[in-house]
Design an enzyme around this catalytic site. Structure first.
Site, mmCIF file in Angstrom:
data_model
loop_
_atom_site.group_PDB
_atom_site.id
_atom_site.type_symbol
_atom_site.label_atom_id
_atom_site.label_comp_id
_atom_site.label_asym_id
_atom_site.label_seq_id
_atom_site.Cartn_x
_atom_site.Cartn_y
_atom_site.Cartn_z
ATOM 1 N N HIS A 205 117.672 38.338 46.654
ATOM 2 C CA HIS A 205 117.569 37.011 45.623
ATOM 3 C C HIS A 205 116.380 36.754 44.442
ATOM 4 O O HIS A 205 116.178 36.179 43.358
ATOM 5 C CB HIS A 205 117.674 35.868 45.767
ATOM 6 C CG HIS A 205 116.512 35.582 47.222
ATOM 7 N ND1 HIS A 205 116.326 35.636 48.183
ATOM 8 C CD2 HIS A 205 114.991 34.553 46.544
ATOM 9 C CE1 HIS A 205 115.187 35.686 48.808
ATOM 10 N NE2 HIS A 205 114.546 34.566 47.650
ATOM 11 N N ASP B 33 121.113 39.923 51.163
ATOM 12 C CA ASP B 33 120.015 39.992 50.431
ATOM 13 C C ASP B 33 118.964 41.022 50.766
ATOM 14 O O ASP B 33 117.595 40.540 50.372
ATOM 15 C CB ASP B 33 119.376 38.505 51.457
ATOM 16 C CG ASP B 33 118.739 37.781 49.971
ATOM 17 O OD1 ASP B 33 118.512 37.222 48.878
ATOM 18 O OD2 ASP B 33 117.823 36.905 50.336
ATOM 19 N N SER C 121 109.145 35.947 49.412
ATOM 20 C CA SER C 121 110.295 36.891 49.872
ATOM 21 C C SER C 121 110.304 38.130 49.510
ATOM 22 O O SER C 121 109.811 38.533 48.037
ATOM 23 C CB SER C 121 111.091 35.885 48.652
ATOM 24 O OG SER C 121 111.670 34.146 48.746
#
Length: 533
Positions: free
Chosen positions: A167, A197, A270
């Site tokens: 992402h 992911d 992230s």
């Protein structure tokens, strides 16, 4: 007049207290308490002056041990070793302005890599774009110009291969990484995997980069963990915590197997690594749970074992291929286990095999329970999905299956998991005719009618035309329009068939009856408790 504390010794009635043995003893006791903090404490002798209360060798040894225990253990040596492998990732996405049928700019935000309605999809939709940054920190408005975002990552080889989140880089036109020493490099996306992911990128210039090693072991709950990343675009930041849980399912998909940590992780972390105390990457930080958008001590990391498997395929061919047996599965609950006569609520219940899929060709049917793959026990439906998905298409596998109360072994060859699997409703009868009243099944709180008598319900089973809101069926999620295909393993075509199957289950002293339901184009099993009497 100045308000000052009163000096009691200046009053005429004040009498200076005499030193007593009690007060000296009391002082010594207090001194011994303070000594537990590692502070040098002395008594007082009128004739000899200060006296070291811990002058004996034994007391000195105790004091030395206390000092050793009091020294906190830090992570500086580990951080110094691993931090150079962590990078900041900056992306630019030149958005294409979509037009709808009326010519207006579309703004549907349909670029999320996560399943609609999942917790991760809601999180990123609420707090911003693919990097999780608030709109005010990401460039221009949606649908206009370029969108920028920042995340984290880490090198896994000296030649510039690095891991981050899907992402973070999905759809990026330009990717730049900044190393711990402040140098910036252009990078390209080698491959991404939305289901886990995970993304693999590579720096286009440079070599001999410091890199991190993915852990071979499985972290234990309570182990120390260090999260290193780029929160809020601030650059290399280190936070510490412990592993709070493992095997977390956050509703992102069938392959959820996240490590939960309490090390503070925020937007921009992230793709960053979570290190163990050996300096190895135990997981890749991917999401947080937070009503406010900031860290509340609940973060989720992709296990190193999953990352290792995914990046090996991404590096080899740029995509990930997963094994597929072609079944719709669901967990075996305690009620379902009781209905099937199982001793434990384990395994994966086959709700429906897909037509022409490997499982259907091998003879697996609705209501079968898959209990093992290649001899390894299957704990639940998610474990079956992860196990099959971790095998390569074309592999031969052996499944242990409970079929109508009997154990059997099924051998099949894995297919390849399709990129999209469409669920299609039975639309044999598209007429919009009225719904019949149906016949009550009072023990369940349902009213049903033959499916072939209700427009749009198909040909098989009985359709639910009414649900008592206070019934056990309502509690189990039954709703009008659901089609009951089987009750206690028997096909049903009318209310009489349903009642007969229920009575047979009650005669067998079953506490619940298992039904196969078709709802919205997909099938599932539901165990409904049987009313006594």
């Amino acid at each position: 007049m100045t308000d000052r504390p009163t000096d009691l010794s200046s009053l005429p009635s004040y009498r200076r207290p005499r030193r007593s043995l009690f007060s000296a003893r009391k002082f010594a006791l207090m001194a011994s308490v303070v000594a537990g903090l590692g502070v040098a404490v002395y008594g007082f002798s009128p004739s000899h002056g200060p006296v070291d209360l811990f002058s004996s060798p034994a007391q000195a040894q105790v004091n030395n041990e206390v000092r050793k225990v009091a020294q906190p253990v830090g992570f500086a040596d580990i951080v110094e070793r691993v931090k150079p492998s962590v990078i900041s990732v900056k992306v630019n996405i030149n958005e294409k302005v979509a037009k709808d049928d009326s010519g207006n700019n579309g703004n549907n935000n349909d670029d999320s890599p996560f399943q609609p309605g999942s917790p991760m999809e809601r999180f990123f939709r609420h707090f911003g774009g693919p990097d999780g940054m608030p709109p005010g920190m990401r460039g221009g408005p949606r649908g206009h110009g370029a969108v920028t975002g920042q995340g984290s990552g880490f090198f896994i080889s000296a030649d510039g291969y690095a891991v981050t989140n899907n992402h973070v880089v999905d759809g990026a036109d330009k990717v730049e990484v900044t190393t711990d020493d402040g140098k910036t490099y252009s990078a390209k996306v080698i491959g991404t995997d939305a289901r886990t992911d995970v993304a693999l990128i590579k720096v286009e210039r440079g070599s001999n980069f410091p890199f991190a090693k993915l852990s071979e072991g499985k972290p234990r709950i309570g182990d120390w963990v260090l999260a290193v990343g780029n929160p809020f675009g601030l650059g290399g930041t280190v936070t510490a915590g412990i592993v709070s849980a493992s095997g977390r399912d956050i509703g992102n998909g069938p392959y959820d197997d996240f490590i939960q940590i309490d090390a503070p992780v925020n937007k921009g972390n992230s793709g960053g690594p979570a290190f163990n105390t050996e300096g190895e990457v135990m997981g890749v930080n991917t999401a947080i749970y937070s009503p406010s958008g900031g860290s509340v001590g609940i973060a989720f990391s992709i296990p190193a074992s999953t990352v290792k498997n995914v990046i090996a395929q991404l590096k080899d061919k740029g995509t990930v291929s997963r094994g597929w047996i072609g079944v719709q599965i669901q967990p075996v609950t305690a009620d379902i286990a009781d209905s099937l006569g199982l001793k434990k609520a384990e395994g994966a219940l086959v709700a429906e095999p897909q037509a022409n899929g490997p499982a259907a060709k091998a003879g697996i049917e609705s209501g079968d329970v898959i209990t093992a793959v290649n001899g390894d026990a299957v704990k639940d439906a998610r474990e079956l999905a992860r196990t099959i998905g971790g095998l390569a298409p074309g592999n031969a596998v052996k499944l242990n299956v409970l079929h109508k109360g009997q154990d059997k072994v099924v051998n099949l060859t894995l297919g390849q998991l399709p990129n999209t699997i469409e669920a299609k409703a039975d639309n044999d009868n598209d007429d919009k005719g009225g719904v019949t009243r149906g016949t009550d099944v009072p023990k369940l709180g349902l009213t049903v009618a033959p499916a072939n008598s209700v427009a749009g319900a198909g040909k098989d089973g009985v359709v639910v035309t009414e649900v008592d809101p206070k019934s056990a069926a309502a509690e189990r999620g039954f709703k009008e329009g659901d089609v009951i295909l089987e009750v206690a393993g028997k096909n049903v075509a009318n209310a009489g068939d349903v009642r007969e199957a229920i009575n047979a289950a009650r005669a067998d002293n079953k506490n619940s009856v298992l039904m196969r339901i078709k709802s919205g184009g997909s099938s599932r099993f539901v165990a409904v408790p049987l009313a006594k009497g």
